[in-house]
Structures are given as C-alpha cells and as structure tokens.
Write a protein that holds these residues in place. Structure first.
Motif, PDB file in Angstrom:
ATOM      1  N   LYS A  22     -15.934  10.033  17.793  1.00  0.00           N
ATOM      2  CA  LYS A  22     -15.644  10.615  16.893  1.00  0.00           C
ATOM      3  C   LYS A  22     -16.798  10.115  16.197  1.00  0.00           C
ATOM      4  CE  LYS A  22     -12.100  12.381  13.338  1.00  0.00           C
ATOM      5  NZ  LYS A  22     -10.771  12.133  12.524  1.00  0.00           N
ATOM      6  N   SER A  23     -16.773   9.321  15.943  1.00  0.00           N
ATOM      7  CA  SER A  23     -18.009   8.529  14.598  1.00  0.00           C
ATOM      8  C   SER A  23     -19.586   9.016  15.460  1.00  0.00           C
ATOM      9  CB  SER A  23     -17.862   7.249  14.766  1.00  0.00           C
ATOM     10  OG  SER A  23     -16.562   6.915  14.436  1.00  0.00           O
ATOM     11  N   LEU A  24     -19.640   9.354  16.714  1.00  0.00           N
ATOM     12  CA  LEU A  24     -21.198   9.842  17.033  1.00  0.00           C
ATOM     13  C   LEU A  24     -21.058  10.706  17.086  1.00  0.00           C
ATOM     14  CD1 LEU A  24     -20.940   7.434  20.685  1.00  0.00           C
ATOM     15  CD2 LEU A  24     -22.431   7.003  18.575  1.00  0.00           C
ATOM     16  N   LYS A  25     -20.096  11.939  17.515  1.00  0.00           N
ATOM     17  CA  LYS A  25     -19.908  13.256  18.288  1.00  0.00           C
ATOM     18  C   LYS A  25     -20.278  13.474  15.734  1.00  0.00           C
ATOM     19  CE  LYS A  25     -17.540  15.484  20.239  1.00  0.00           C
ATOM     20  NZ  LYS A  25     -16.922  16.281  20.986  1.00  0.00           N
ATOM     21  N   SER A  26     -19.463  12.635  14.938  1.00  0.00           N
ATOM     22  CA  SER A  26     -19.871  13.514  13.554  1.00  0.00           C
ATOM     23  C   SER A  26     -21.382  12.886  13.833  1.00  0.00           C
ATOM     24  CB  SER A  26     -19.466  12.038  13.120  1.00  0.00           C
ATOM     25  OG  SER A  26     -19.746  11.200  13.030  1.00  0.00           O
ATOM     26  N   THR A  27     -22.683  12.267  13.905  1.00  0.00           N
ATOM     27  CA  THR A  27     -23.652  12.553  14.126  1.00  0.00           C
ATOM     28  C   THR A  27     -24.663  13.547  14.879  1.00  0.00           C
ATOM     29  OG1 THR A  27     -23.276  10.221  13.024  1.00  0.00           O
ATOM     30  CG2 THR A  27     -25.680  10.459  13.683  1.00  0.00           C
ATOM     31  N   ARG A  28     -24.132  13.385  16.115  1.00  0.00           N
ATOM     32  CA  ARG A  28     -24.961  14.241  16.927  1.00  0.00           C
ATOM     33  C   ARG A  28     -24.492  15.373  18.301  1.00  0.00           C
ATOM     34  NH1 ARG A  28     -29.601  11.238  19.760  1.00  0.00           N
ATOM     35  NH2 ARG A  28     -29.180  12.486  20.851  1.00  0.00           N
ATOM     36  N   SER A  29     -24.665  16.203  18.042  1.00  0.00           N
ATOM     37  CA  SER A  29     -23.487  17.236  18.229  1.00  0.00           C
ATOM     38  C   SER A  29     -23.798  17.321  19.698  1.00  0.00           C
ATOM     39  CB  SER A  29     -23.798  18.275  17.893  1.00  0.00           C
ATOM     40  OG  SER A  29     -25.130  19.097  18.097  1.00  0.00           O
ATOM     41  N   ASP A  30     -25.400  16.765  20.252  1.00  0.00           N
ATOM     42  CA  ASP A  30     -25.472  16.946  21.780  1.00  0.00           C
ATOM     43  C   ASP A  30     -24.837  15.534  22.837  1.00  0.00           C
ATOM     44  OD1 ASP A  30     -27.248  14.968  20.377  1.00  0.00           O
ATOM     45  OD2 ASP A  30     -28.691  15.127  21.584  1.00  0.00           O
ATOM     46  N   LEU A  31     -23.802  15.001  22.909  1.00  0.00           N
ATOM     47  CA  LEU A  31     -23.076  14.229  23.311  1.00  0.00           C
ATOM     48  C   LEU A  31     -22.126  14.534  24.249  1.00  0.00           C
ATOM     49  CD1 LEU A  31     -23.616  11.194  20.794  1.00  0.00           C
ATOM     50  CD2 LEU A  31     -24.924  12.196  22.062  1.00  0.00           C
ATOM     51  N   LYS A  32     -21.686  14.519  25.586  1.00  0.00           N
ATOM     52  CA  LYS A  32     -21.126  14.438  26.444  1.00  0.00           C
ATOM     53  C   LYS A  32     -20.540  13.342  26.680  1.00  0.00           C
ATOM     54  CE  LYS A  32     -20.395  16.705  31.156  1.00  0.00           C
ATOM     55  NZ  LYS A  32     -21.012  16.935  32.013  1.00  0.00           N
ATOM     56  N   PHE A  33     -19.020  12.837  26.806  1.00  0.00           N
ATOM     57  CA  PHE A  33     -18.232  11.849  27.095  1.00  0.00           C
ATOM     58  C   PHE A  33     -17.852  12.119  28.581  1.00  0.00           C
ATOM     59  CE2 PHE A  33     -19.190  11.733  23.369  1.00  0.00           C
ATOM     60  CZ  PHE A  33     -19.955  10.345  22.317  1.00  0.00           C
ATOM     61  N   ILE A  34     -17.798  11.843  29.270  1.00  0.00           N
ATOM     62  CA  ILE A  34     -17.567  11.348  30.736  1.00  0.00           C
ATOM     63  C   ILE A  34     -16.742  10.070  30.975  1.00  0.00           C
ATOM     64  CG2 ILE A  34     -18.897  13.244  31.609  1.00  0.00           C
ATOM     65  CD1 ILE A  34     -18.837  10.198  33.584  1.00  0.00           C
ATOM     66  N   GLY A  35     -15.721   9.899  32.065  1.00  0.00           N
ATOM     67  CA  GLY A  35     -15.962   8.722  32.787  1.00  0.00           C
ATOM     68  C   GLY A  35     -13.745   8.501  32.762  1.00  0.00           C
ATOM     69  N   VAL A  36     -13.160   7.435  32.379  1.00  0.00           N
ATOM     70  CA  VAL A  36     -11.698   7.282  32.929  1.00  0.00           C
ATOM     71  C   VAL A  36     -11.069   7.429  30.722  1.00  0.00           C
ATOM     72  CG1 VAL A  36      -9.707   6.131  32.449  1.00  0.00           C
ATOM     73  CG2 VAL A  36     -12.132   5.838  34.284  1.00  0.00           C
ATOM     74  N   LYS A  40      -5.449  10.275  23.710  1.00  0.00           N
ATOM     75  CA  LYS A  40      -6.667  10.069  22.287  1.00  0.00           C
ATOM     76  C   LYS A  40      -8.553  10.365  22.317  1.00  0.00           C
ATOM     77  CE  LYS A  40      -3.970   7.596  19.049  1.00  0.00           C
ATOM     78  NZ  LYS A  40      -2.828   6.686  19.860  1.00  0.00           N
ATOM     79  N   MET A  41      -8.752  10.107  23.798  1.00  0.00           N
ATOM     80  CA  MET A  41     -10.139  10.682  23.765  1.00  0.00           C
ATOM     81  C   MET A  41     -10.565  11.880  24.486  1.00  0.00           C
ATOM     82  SD  MET A  41     -10.671   6.579  25.482  1.00  0.00           S
ATOM     83  CE  MET A  41     -12.193   6.881  25.773  1.00  0.00           C
ATOM     84  N   VAL A  42      -9.317  11.907  24.922  1.00  0.00           N
ATOM     85  CA  VAL A  42      -9.206  12.946  25.671  1.00  0.00           C
ATOM     86  C   VAL A  42      -9.159  14.402  24.354  1.00  0.00           C
ATOM     87  CG1 VAL A  42      -8.145  15.521  27.033  1.00  0.00           C
ATOM     88  CG2 VAL A  42      -8.692  12.676  27.802  1.00  0.00           C
TER      89      VAL A  42
END
Length: 378
Positions: A22-36, A40-42
C-alpha cells in the motif's frame, strides 16, 4: 511496469506485506507485485502463486514432516520468480524459506531486501554470515537490531513497526466493545490461540479449559476468540463443541483480532506478533505457548534469552508472565490472570512501559520503507 516479487509466510507477514504494498503504490502506480501473499496482500493487488498457508509450519519436528513438500514448493517458486524477471525481491519474514530463494536470486543479479530480521539476537546468531550472502538490505522493525547488522557489514535500516502507526496511542476500549456488541460483561478476556492451524490445534483446548476455570473465579466474564481464517475458526469450534456442558459466555470471531484485544480487560495470547499488538493496545496479558516435545527441546538448546515474548524482549526484562510448554496449564493461566486483574499498581506500570514501546516503534514506517525500497527500482 516494474515487477516486485514478494513472499510472506504467515499472517504477521501478510500484515507487514500489505502495509508495504500500500505504501509503495501510493507513491508509484507502475508497480506489479507477484509471489506468495496472504489475503491482506492480495487485497492490495498482489498476485499469489499459491496460498500463503502452505508455508505456515510451526516447530522443527513439524517442518521436517513437510520438508519434501516445502523444498519442492520452494524450487518451483524460484523458477516462477526467475521467469517473471523481477526488478526486486522482498522476503517478508519466513527466514527459513526466504533466505535460500534470496541467495539464488542475488547470484542472478536481482536486488534482494529482507523485511523483518530473524531473531538472531535470541537464537541462531551464526546466521549472520549466511544472511550477508543472501541479501542487499535488511529492514528491521526493532531499533536495537540495526547495530547488529551494521557491525557485520550488512546494510540495514530501522523502519519501525506499522502496527505502531495503525494503533492509536490511547485506544478506545468502549468503542471496541460497542462494535462487538458487548453490553453486560463485568470483565472481558480475549483468547488468542495463534494464527497457524498447528498453533490453534495445540492451544484450543488449553484456552477453553482456562476459560472454564476463569469463569468460576470471575463473575459475568465474557471471552472473545478471534481466529484469522475459516480453517482456524473450524478447529477451535470443534474443540469448543466437545465442551458443550461448560457454561461459558464465549464469542468466536473470524478476524477482528484488533477489536477483541482493544475490547479486553486482559488477553491470554500465544507468543508471537499478537503479543506486540496486545502491548500496543496497552493491555495486560498472559503469554502462552505449547509445541511438540521434540521441537521444544531443540528450541530450548538454541535459545539464550530467558524470555520469548516480544514485550519482554523489547523491555529486556520479565514483565509479562510467560507460561510455556508444561507450565502452560489451565490452573497456572487462571492464577496469573486473576492475580493481574487484582493488581492495580502493576497495570498502571504496564501502561507506562507499553506506551514507551509504542513511541519507540512509531517511526512513520511507510515513508522509511518507500525511501529504501524505491532506491532499488531504477
């Protein structure tokens, strides 16, 4: 679009990971998160290759039984992450699972950050050499940890704990009780058996038996039991169903751990992140933990701090009672709980000590996370 691979292994990591995303996306809109990722993260947009619960194993003996499955899972996950060609990897806690992945990725030239230091100051201090080979930067949530890493020439930053931002310095107990529709109870006791299914299996009957004993000592007592998932809720429900003869005012909840803690006069809690949350809500507590005898013997030999709960570790003294393994009995739990509820000077001092912890960890975590992590994303 920049890709960040992120792996969390249990509910405490899910909380930290969701706050980070949430913190990172509030600053950068070009981020994609993948993994496990956990739920809450989903919810914050992370794509999870498999359920986080697959990694939630407690104790050495229990981990050995699932070893082949976990090793296969980890190898497959590494291949999936490599195929995704991430710009950065962030391992959120789960050190036994994540450090191996981090080491392989670092060899491939992928920047690696680990969020939440393993308890090198409590046991397994020999890990530092391995950690240095595995990561580029360690993000610590407790202030004393940074010095340990800097001394070992490992880049580290103290970022505080997001829970200290989320929980107010002066929590509103009445508001929490109103939210949970608690009206008549003289005393409210929250029972937190842990976030993993294995923990709930070990602690459910112990906490139910303790509630039965406490209800004999305290008039009009109400018990709140927040469970993190439907699976853990079902485990506790089945244990409770075996005690239908007991006259208990007990309310099971899915989620709402913060509300249950805030509404309580006292919390009986399995050792883990929930003890820190309880401290930030300024609540008296009795800390418990049980596991297999084999796992307990291994941990006892490796541990050199006399205490295990986060409030005691942060205060560097025995301040909240810890009832572990054979000492975790309904009689001992009841005795400590009643003693605390009668001891007004202790509870007054507790408020002072836990407020100190709160100030210590409240460090605008979001800004600190963004400042460090975004340096790695060019």
């Amino acid at each position: 679009m920049k890709t960040i691979a992120i792996v969390a292994g249990e509910s405490s990591g899910d909380l930290l990971g969701s706050h980070l995303i949430k913190s990172l996306k509030s600053t950068r809109s070009d981020l994609k998160f993948i993994g496990v990722a956990g739920p809450k993260m989903v919810k914050e947009g992370a794509i999870s290759y498999f359920p986080m619960e697959e990694l939630s194993v407690r104790g050495y003996f229990e981990a050995i039984k699932k070893l082949f499955h976990l090793l296969k899972l980890r190898r497959n996950l590494l291949n999936q992450i490599l195929d995704a060609k991430p710009d950065l990897f962030i391992g959120v806690d789960a050190p036994d699972f994540n450090f191996w992945i981090e080491r392989q990725l670092k060899k491939k030239g992928i920047p690696v950050i680990h969020y939440v230091s393993p308890s090198i100051w409590a046991w397994r201090g020999d890990r530092l050499k391995m950690i240095k080979k595995s990561i580029d930067h360690m993000l610590t949530i407790f202030p004393f940890e940074r010095k340990i890493y800097l001394k070992a020439n490992i880049e580290a930053t103290f970022v505080g704990h997001p829970l200290a931002e989320m929980i107010p310095l002066n929590p509103n107990k009445k508001k929490a009780q109103a939210k949970l529709k608690i009206i008549k109870a003289t005393k409210v006791i929250a029972l937190l058996p842990g976030s993993r299914q294995g923990e709930v299996k070990w602690h459910a009957q112990l906490l139910i038996d303790s509630a039965i004993e406490l209800s004999k000592k305290i008039r009009d007592v109400k018990f709140l039991v927040p469970l993190p998932t439907r699976e853990t809720y079902d485990i506790f429900s089945r244990a409770l169903f075996k005690n239908t003869d007991a006259e208990l005012d007990i309310q099971l909840l899915i989620g709402h751990a913060s509300d249950a803690i805030n509404a309580a006069d006292l919390v009986i809690v399995a050792s883990g992140t929930a003890t820190l949350e309880t401290a930030l809500f300024k609540k008296p507590m009795v800390v418990i933990y049980k596991m297999s005898s084999i796992s307990w013997q291994i941990l006892k030999r490796m541990r050199y701090l006399p205490y295990v709960s986060l409030p005691n570790i942060l205060l560097n003294k025995f301040f909240v009672p810890e009832l572990l393994q054979k000492e975790a009995t309904p009689e001992n739990i009841t005795s400590k709980a009643v003693e605390i509820l009668k001891d007004a000077p202790y509870r007054k001092n507790l408020l002072i000590q836990f407020t100190k912890i709160h100030h210590q960890l409240k460090k605008n975590t979001a800004d600190r996370l963004n400042k460090i992590i975004l340096k790695f994303i060019k």
